[in-house]
Design an enzyme around this catalytic site. Structure first.
Site, PDB file in Angstrom:
ATOM      1  CB  THR A  72      -0.915   0.020   1.235  1.00 13.42           C
ATOM      2  OG1 THR A  72      -1.773  -1.116   1.189  1.00 13.42           O
ATOM      3  CG2 THR A  72      -1.767   1.289   1.258  1.00 13.42           C
ATOM      4  CE  LYS A 117      -5.376  -1.395   2.007  1.00 13.10           C
ATOM      5  NZ  LYS A 117      -4.094  -2.105   1.964  1.00 13.10           N
ATOM      6  CE  LYS A 160       2.517   2.040   4.624  1.00 14.81           C
ATOM      7  NZ  LYS A 160       1.798   1.320   3.532  1.00 14.81           N
TER       8      LYS A 160
END
Length: 294
Positions: free
Chosen positions: A96, A171, A239
Site C-alpha cells: 500500500t 485502497k 503510514k
C-alpha cells in the site's frame, strides 16, 4: 506454468506466497531476513540472494513491503528488480503506497519492456492466511488478465479498477472507510460496557443487523478480550493515512473522519510499543481519553 517471484515475507507476504507455492507455481523468494523464507524453501521455493535474481528467474514478480521508499528501493535500488527485468515480465506491487509514486514506478518499469500492476490488498492477516483477500488492481488490463489465476490463489474478490494507480487509489478509499467504521465500533463498545452490557452478546446481536461489518467481526471480539496483537499494525496505518491525507489535500477535499483517525492512531502510537499493536488498539487511546477501560 509461470515462474513466480515473491519479495517481502512479512505478516501478509509469507502466507500469500505460501498459497501460490501450494498451487504448484515454481517460486523464487527474497526477504531481507533470510529466516522468514525458510518454511517456503522447505516447501520447494528457491531462496534468491537479491531482488534482481528473483526478477531474472521469474515471469511474474510480486512485491509487498512497508512503504513507498521501500518499494522504490526493491525495484530500482542496487541489485533491484529492475536490473533483472526484460520484455514480457510483469511486476505486481501488492504494497500500500502512493498512487502518484506508483504511476512513476510503472513508467520506469515500462522502460525495461516490462509491465507493472499495482494490486494492494484488504483483509488483514486473517484474509492472507485463509486466502480470502480482496485484491484491487490498477495497470494494463491484459497483464491483469494474465495474473488473475495467481491472484485467485490468494484472494476471493479480485477486481480490475483501471489504469496504473487505480488500485492504490481504491485502497486509499478503503482505508478511510475501514477506520471510520473501526472508530465507531470502539465508541460503541465503550458505551455498551459503561451501560453494563456483555460485549460478546453485543457483538453477536449487532452483527445480525445494520451495524454489521467486517471490522466488527474481525476486531470486535479481539477488543472485547483485550487482544491487541497485530493483524495490521498501527505504524502501518499511520503510514497509510499520511498517503491518504496527501491525496485529500491535493484534491482539496474536506476529510474530518480522516483527521480524527490520524489523531487516534497518533495517540495509540505514542504509548510505548503502541505502533507495533494492531489497529484495534485505538480503543486504548479512547480509553485513556475517557479514563475508563472496558
Amino acid at each position: 506454468m509461470e515462474r513466480i517471484g515473491f519479495i517481502g515475507l512479512g505478516i501478509m507476504g509469507k502466507p500469500m506466497a505460501g498459497h501460490i507455492l501450494k498451487a504448484g507455481y515454481p517460486m523464487y523468494v527474497y526477504n531481507r531476513s533470510k529466516e522468514k523464507a525458510a518454511e517456503l524453501v522447505e516447501g520447494g521455493a528457491v531462496s534468491a540472494s537479491t531482488p534482481a535474481e528473483v526478477a531474472k528467474a521469474c515471469d511474474i514478480i510480486i512485491t509487498i513491503v512497508s512503504d513507498t521508499p521501500d518499494v522504490e528501493a526493491v525495484l530500482f535500488g542496487e541489485n533491484g528488480v529492475a536490473e533483472g527485468l526484460s520484455p514480457g515480465k510483469i511486476v505486481v506491487d501488492m504494497s500500500t503506497i502512493s498512487a502518484d509514486a506508483t504511476r512513476g514506478f510503472a513508467k520506469r518499469v515500462a522502460e525495461k519492456g516490462a509491465t507493472m500492476l499495482d494490486a494492494p490488498v484488504s483483509g488483514g492477516d486473517i484474509g492472507a492466511i485463509n486466502a480470502k483477500l480482496t485484491i484491487m488492481v490498477g495497470g494494463d488490463e491484459s497483464a491483469f488478465n494474465k495474473c488473475v489465476p495467481v491472484f485467485q490463489t490468494m484472494g476471493t474478490k479480485i477486481t480490475y479498477m483501471g489504469p496504473s494507480g487505480a488500485g492504490q487509489a481504491t485502497k486509499m478509499a478503503n482505508q478511510v472507510m475501514v477506520v471510520s467504521c473501526l472508530a465507531g465500533i470502539c465508541e460503541g463498545l465503550m458505551l455498551a460496557s459503561k451501560e453494563g452490557i456483555d460485549l460478546n452478546s453485543l457483538i453477536d446481536v449487532v452483527s445480525g443487523g445494520a451495524g454489521a461489518s467486517a471490522q466488527l467481526t474481525l476486531n470486535g471480539p479481539k477488543m472485547a478480550r483485550r487482544d491487541f496483537s497485530p493483524g495490521f499494525m498501527i505504524d502501518l496505518a499511520v503510514k497509510d493515512f499520511g498517503i491518504v491525507q496527501q491525496a485529500q489535500k491535493s484534491h482539496k477535499l474536506a476529510a474530518p473522519f480522516t483527521a480524527l483517525a490520524v489523531q487516534l492512531f497518533a495517540a495509540a502510537q505514542s504509548e510505548e510499543g503502541g505502533g507495533k499493536l494492531g489497529t484495534q488498539a485505538i480503543l486504548k487511546a479512547l480509553e485513556r481519553m475517557s479514563n475508563y477501560q472496558i
